[in-house]
Design an enzyme around this catalytic site. Structure first.
Site, PDB file in Angstrom:
ATOM      1  N   ASP A  60      40.629 -52.255 -14.528  1.00 40.79           N
ATOM      2  CA  ASP A  60      40.735 -51.028 -13.752  1.00 40.79           C
ATOM      3  C   ASP A  60      39.554 -50.954 -12.567  1.00 40.79           C
ATOM      4  O   ASP A  60      38.893 -50.370 -12.529  1.00 40.79           O
ATOM      5  CB  ASP A  60      40.441 -49.703 -14.570  1.00 40.79           C
ATOM      6  CG  ASP A  60      40.504 -48.462 -13.692  1.00 40.79           C
ATOM      7  OD1 ASP A  60      41.223 -48.635 -12.714  1.00 40.79           O
ATOM      8  OD2 ASP A  60      39.777 -47.422 -14.325  1.00 40.79           O
ATOM      9  N   HIS A 103      34.047 -42.402 -19.580  1.00 44.41           N
ATOM     10  CA  HIS A 103      34.757 -43.533 -20.663  1.00 44.41           C
ATOM     11  C   HIS A 103      34.214 -44.666 -20.708  1.00 44.41           C
ATOM     12  O   HIS A 103      33.219 -44.992 -19.817  1.00 44.41           O
ATOM     13  CB  HIS A 103      36.067 -43.525 -20.315  1.00 44.41           C
ATOM     14  CG  HIS A 103      36.321 -43.962 -18.831  1.00 44.41           C
ATOM     15  ND1 HIS A 103      36.766 -43.090 -17.850  1.00 44.41           N
ATOM     16  CD2 HIS A 103      36.353 -45.334 -18.433  1.00 44.41           C
ATOM     17  CE1 HIS A 103      36.808 -43.894 -16.512  1.00 44.41           C
ATOM     18  NE2 HIS A 103      36.510 -44.959 -17.054  1.00 44.41           N
ATOM     19  N   ASP A 169      37.688 -42.013 -24.020  1.00 44.56           N
ATOM     20  CA  ASP A 169      36.606 -41.102 -23.528  1.00 44.56           C
ATOM     21  C   ASP A 169      35.413 -41.103 -24.280  1.00 44.56           C
ATOM     22  O   ASP A 169      35.620 -41.014 -25.854  1.00 44.56           O
ATOM     23  CB  ASP A 169      37.250 -39.685 -23.526  1.00 44.56           C
ATOM     24  CG  ASP A 169      38.503 -39.527 -22.396  1.00 44.56           C
ATOM     25  OD1 ASP A 169      38.456 -40.229 -21.549  1.00 44.56           O
ATOM     26  OD2 ASP A 169      38.977 -38.240 -22.377  1.00 44.56           O
ATOM     27  N   ARG A 197      26.610 -42.453  -8.538  1.00 45.20           N
ATOM     28  CA  ARG A 197      27.720 -41.492  -8.299  1.00 45.20           C
ATOM     29  C   ARG A 197      28.292 -41.353  -9.763  1.00 45.20           C
ATOM     30  O   ARG A 197      28.587 -42.481 -10.241  1.00 45.20           O
ATOM     31  CB  ARG A 197      28.747 -42.497  -7.431  1.00 45.20           C
ATOM     32  CG  ARG A 197      30.131 -41.694  -7.241  1.00 45.20           C
ATOM     33  CD  ARG A 197      31.116 -42.774  -6.713  1.00 45.20           C
ATOM     34  NE  ARG A 197      32.501 -41.877  -6.409  1.00 45.20           N
ATOM     35  CZ  ARG A 197      33.478 -42.030  -7.517  1.00 45.20           C
ATOM     36  NH1 ARG A 197      33.228 -42.626  -8.437  1.00 45.20           N
ATOM     37  NH2 ARG A 197      34.615 -41.722  -7.422  1.00 45.20           N
ATOM     38  N   ASP A 199      31.198 -41.159 -11.702  1.00 45.04           N
ATOM     39  CA  ASP A 199      32.471 -40.961 -11.829  1.00 45.04           C
ATOM     40  C   ASP A 199      33.149 -39.980 -12.634  1.00 45.04           C
ATOM     41  O   ASP A 199      32.779 -39.904 -13.709  1.00 45.04           O
ATOM     42  CB  ASP A 199      32.969 -42.261 -12.226  1.00 45.04           C
ATOM     43  CG  ASP A 199      34.524 -42.706 -12.342  1.00 45.04           C
ATOM     44  OD1 ASP A 199      35.046 -42.669 -11.194  1.00 45.04           O
ATOM     45  OD2 ASP A 199      35.008 -43.027 -13.218  1.00 45.04           O
ATOM     46  N   GLU A 239      31.752 -37.155  -8.294  1.00 45.82           N
ATOM     47  CA  GLU A 239      33.033 -37.091  -8.139  1.00 45.82           C
ATOM     48  C   GLU A 239      33.650 -35.858  -8.570  1.00 45.82           C
ATOM     49  O   GLU A 239      34.058 -35.707  -9.795  1.00 45.82           O
ATOM     50  CB  GLU A 239      33.905 -38.341  -8.613  1.00 45.82           C
ATOM     51  CG  GLU A 239      35.328 -38.229  -8.243  1.00 45.82           C
ATOM     52  CD  GLU A 239      36.176 -39.119  -8.785  1.00 45.82           C
ATOM     53  OE1 GLU A 239      37.276 -39.731  -8.516  1.00 45.82           O
ATOM     54  OE2 GLU A 239      35.798 -39.807 -10.033  1.00 45.82           O
ATOM     55  N   HIS A 304      38.583 -45.633  -2.350  1.00 43.70           N
ATOM     56  CA  HIS A 304      39.402 -46.769  -3.158  1.00 43.70           C
ATOM     57  C   HIS A 304      40.456 -46.292  -4.099  1.00 43.70           C
ATOM     58  O   HIS A 304      41.045 -47.105  -4.822  1.00 43.70           O
ATOM     59  CB  HIS A 304      38.203 -47.441  -4.126  1.00 43.70           C
ATOM     60  CG  HIS A 304      37.528 -46.453  -5.082  1.00 43.70           C
ATOM     61  ND1 HIS A 304      36.757 -45.420  -4.504  1.00 43.70           N
ATOM     62  CD2 HIS A 304      37.542 -46.248  -6.308  1.00 43.70           C
ATOM     63  CE1 HIS A 304      36.267 -44.666  -5.537  1.00 43.70           C
ATOM     64  NE2 HIS A 304      36.771 -45.283  -6.661  1.00 43.70           N
ATOM     65  N   ASP A 305      40.649 -44.984  -4.059  1.00 38.89           N
ATOM     66  CA  ASP A 305      41.673 -44.324  -4.993  1.00 38.89           C
ATOM     67  C   ASP A 305      42.885 -44.117  -3.767  1.00 38.89           C
ATOM     68  O   ASP A 305      42.850 -44.271  -2.657  1.00 38.89           O
ATOM     69  CB  ASP A 305      41.396 -43.379  -5.541  1.00 38.89           C
ATOM     70  CG  ASP A 305      40.357 -43.787  -6.626  1.00 38.89           C
ATOM     71  OD1 ASP A 305      40.601 -44.741  -7.337  1.00 38.89           O
ATOM     72  OD2 ASP A 305      39.677 -43.007  -7.195  1.00 38.89           O
TER      73      ASP A 305
END
Length: 542
Positions: A60, A103, A169, A197, A199, A239, A304-305
């Site tokens: 990922d 996670h 998670d 950051r 996430d 985020e 980036h998403d």
């Protein structure tokens, strides 16, 4: 010491794996980022946000972390990170890194130990159930994952994963997990990072509250206290994709997040671009709560998403998709578009420029995505969000100057076809061309750095009576600013009738207008189709 540095910053997002390959193994690395810090400083960036470089199976894009205290060998080692931080500091660049703690990877030692034995001390690090609850959140990646619960044979239980099944998670209500997080934070703070950051921050809060968001905000309070005591200038950038009325919960009273990524503004910005109508964005800006004194928003055009269109009405979503992603292959996760900025605007320089003018005009701190400053495109042959994760195009040579490795060894193929191919769209060519997008954005960024009221002042959307025109006034930090942008292709005559304005002095514009320079109030001035004009305002004496 500037403890509020983030409120007047230009942040550049670097995908570590795709930016520059310094050791020619086909993958971008920390040494490659360090090599191009002067380019980022020249662009006008004052901070960089690095995507994950931790030990990872890389299923990922590195957000599946196997060990938060190790640099993955493909990206270098800890010494490379120290050198990057050292060189960034010399150039006046701050470094923000990812804190991926909602996670871990399923290959993380904690999860592997947790699976072995129900009595393992690591078992409580994750969320388990003999039977999944009847009602739970839908998976973050519909069409890819069927549920947020998956069965694990070794553990003999189901485990929860909001994202991919290989990303279990963490149980953020577990005190031992919080202790592990503190170790991670202290480690990177000691090396010299300026911020983290968080996430999936809203999911972190929910997990810290045992499934109850309101019960989990103590986690943000704790993290803020923890970093502030050790390094007061460190920021937490969250985020957080929630309605604006909930932003204050995440800011707290200057005791939770310093910065919050405003998805609401991002979605309505693209709705306004699609409709060539500033009113949806103006309404979204007007609906923002004023952050507390030590907090601000962070804004971006693309990241980036996917371009997330959730929370728009079906009609609004349809308008954005018709304008920017009409083909089925451009869609992902039943909610968004997997496209780069330049291609969404058909590589029209004027439209891209006014989009940036809007970005730099919004309340808060702007973020530039690597490659967007030169007009890079996407590769729709790649799966899911990987379409917008391709090697940085430095020049027109083989592999776009990203790497000397063989083409089939690259982490992702370079874009070699279409109008955004690397031979046509690259940094070298952009630096030579006087009117390139790169030069335009660089000039805009440097001008924006002088507009401190945007980061720390009060804002107000002005009524222009022209649907396509966005006009925002800022008052604060000893200055008053007016930012005007025309989202349509038709020229507009804008009138500003604010009673306290004496004159307008132009800061930046899409072109040199006949009456540029200084205007007396009440002012009436033209703005080209897809044009923009920024002014400092002189107010009448009381």
């Amino acid at each position: 010491m500037n403890s509020d540095w983030y409120k007047n910053a230009i942040i550049y997002q670097v995908d570590t794996a795709y930016f520059f390959d310094a050791n020619n193994d086909g993958t971008g690395d920390l040494g490659g980022v360090a090599k191009h810090l002067d380019y980022l400083r020249g662009l006008g960036a004052t901070a960089i946000w690095l995507t994950p470089f931790y030990l990872t199976p890389f299923r990922d894009d590195g957000y599946d972390v196997e060990d938060h205290l190790q640099v993955d060998p493909r990206f270098g080692d800890v010494a490379d990170m120290v050198m990057l931080l050292e060189e960034a500091e010399e150039l006046g660049l701050r470094v923000i890194i990812e804190l991926v703690l909602q996670h871990t990877s399923s290959e993380h030692r904690w999860f592997q130990e947790a699976r072995k034995d129900r009595n393992s001390p690591y078992r409580n690090y994750y969320l388990w159930a003999d039977e999944p609850p009847e009602h739970d959140d839908p998976p973050m990646f519909p069409g890819v994952e069927k549920s947020v619960w998956s069965w694990d044979d070794a553990a003999g239980q189901f485990y929860r994963h909001m994202f991919y099944h290989h990303e279990p998670d963490l149980n953020l209500a577990c005190p031992q997990v919080i202790k592990e997080i503190e170790r991670v934070i202290v480690y990177w703070l000691r090396l010299g990072v300026s911020g983290f950051r968080l996430d999936a921050a809203s999911h972190m809060v929910k997990q810290a509250g045992g499934g109850d968001i309101k019960g989990g905000f103590h986690l943000l309070n704790h993290l803020r206290d923890f970093v502030s005591v050790r390094r007061p200038e460190t920021i937490l950038l969250g985020e957080v994709d929630v309605p604006p009325r909930q932003y204050c919960d995440y800011f707290g009273e200057n005791d939770r997040l310093h910065m919050l990524l405003s998805f609401a503004l991002n979605k309505h910005m693209f709705l306004s671009f699609a409709r060539k109508d500033a009113r949806p964005l103006a309404k979204a800006i007007a609906g923002l709560p004023l952050p507390p004194s030590r907090a601000c928003l962070a804004n971006w055009l693309r990241n980036h998403d996917e371009l997330d269109l959730e929370d728009l009405t079906p009609a609004e979503k349809r308008d954005v998709i018709e304008a920017f992603g009409p083909a089925e292959e451009m869609h992902v996760y039943q909610r968004g578009l997997r496209r780069r900025l330049a291609t969404m605007f058909d590589n029209d320089m004027q439209r891209i420029a006014v989009a940036y003018a809007v970005l730099f005009s919004l309340p808060g701190t702007p973020i530039i995505r690597y490659g967007d400053e030169i007009g890079m495109g996407e590769n729709l042959d790649l799966a899911e969000r990987n379409a917008v994760r391709t090697p940085m195009q430095w020049d027109g040579t083989a592999n776009a100057g990203f790497s000397q490795a063989a083409a089939d060894e690259l982490i992702a193929p370079v874009i070699t076809r279409g109008p955004n191919r690397s031979r046509l769209v690259n940094v070298s060519r952009s630096q030579i061309e006087e009117r390139s997008l790169l030069h335009l954005i660089s000039r805009m960024a440097r001008t924006r750095l002088g507009c401190k009221a945007i980061g720390s002042g009060a804002w107000r959307v002005l009524e222009t009576k022209i649907p396509a025109v966005l006009a925002i006034r800022y008052d604060g930090d000893g200055e008053t600013l007016l930012m005007v942008a025309n989202l349509s292709d038709k020229k507009a005559q804008v009138e500003v009738g604010e009673a306290d304005i004496e004159r307008l002095t132009e800061l930046l514009a899409d072109k040199e207008y006949a009456k540029s320079g200084m205007l007396k109030a009440p002012a009436s001035f033209p703005v080209n189709g897809y044009g923009y004009r920024w002014f400092t305002l002189t107010l009448r004496s009381a």
